[in-house]
Design an enzyme around this catalytic site. Sequence first.
Site, PDB file in Angstrom:
ATOM      1  N   HIS A  77       0.826  -1.200   0.000  1.00 44.93           N
ATOM      2  CA  HIS A  77       0.000   0.000   0.000  1.00 44.93           C
ATOM      3  C   HIS A  77       0.866   1.259   0.000  1.00 44.93           C
ATOM      4  O   HIS A  77       0.601   2.218  -0.740  1.00 44.93           O
ATOM      5  CB  HIS A  77      -0.936   0.007   1.208  1.00 44.93           C
ATOM      6  CG  HIS A  77      -1.729   1.261   1.340  1.00 44.93           C
ATOM      7  ND1 HIS A  77      -2.720   1.613   0.451  1.00 44.93           N
ATOM      8  CD2 HIS A  77      -1.660   2.275   2.244  1.00 44.93           C
ATOM      9  CE1 HIS A  77      -3.237   2.786   0.816  1.00 44.93           C
ATOM     10  NE2 HIS A  77      -2.599   3.211   1.890  1.00 44.93           N
ATOM     11  N   ASP A  80       2.415   1.726  -3.418  1.00 47.45           N
ATOM     12  CA  ASP A  80       1.372   2.142  -4.354  1.00 47.45           C
ATOM     13  C   ASP A  80       1.020   3.611  -4.141  1.00 47.45           C
ATOM     14  O   ASP A  80       0.891   4.377  -5.104  1.00 47.45           O
ATOM     15  CB  ASP A  80       0.137   1.264  -4.172  1.00 47.45           C
ATOM     16  CG  ASP A  80      -0.974   1.625  -5.132  1.00 47.45           C
ATOM     17  OD1 ASP A  80      -0.718   1.658  -6.356  1.00 47.45           O
ATOM     18  OD2 ASP A  80      -2.097   1.878  -4.656  1.00 47.45           O
TER      19      ASP A  80
END
Length: 106
Positions: A77, A80
């Site tokens: 995460h 990203d």
Amino acid sequence: MNTDNMEVIMGLIMEGGNAKGFAVEAIRAAKQNDFSAAKNFLDKSNESLSKAHNVQTNMLTKEAQGQPNEVNLYMVHAQDHLMTAITFRDLAQEIVELYEKIVEKN
């Protein structure tokens, strides 16, 4: 996951969020024809991305030295989030330049 890893992950998320937020502000400033402020916000965005890049470099160095990083959903995460911020900053820079050209032509 240990505390050090979570601090690294949260740092990446925080700096990515800051970078994207500054890029948004750059576009808003350009819409108001305040190109000085827009460039200042883009500089701030770049500073946040530079901090995140340094964290990534440290992670890569440790990995190269045989100290693997824990890869989990949080890390995915964070990466990203950071890559999205980089893309958004790049797009914001183009939008600011377009606004400048429009003003120059008028």
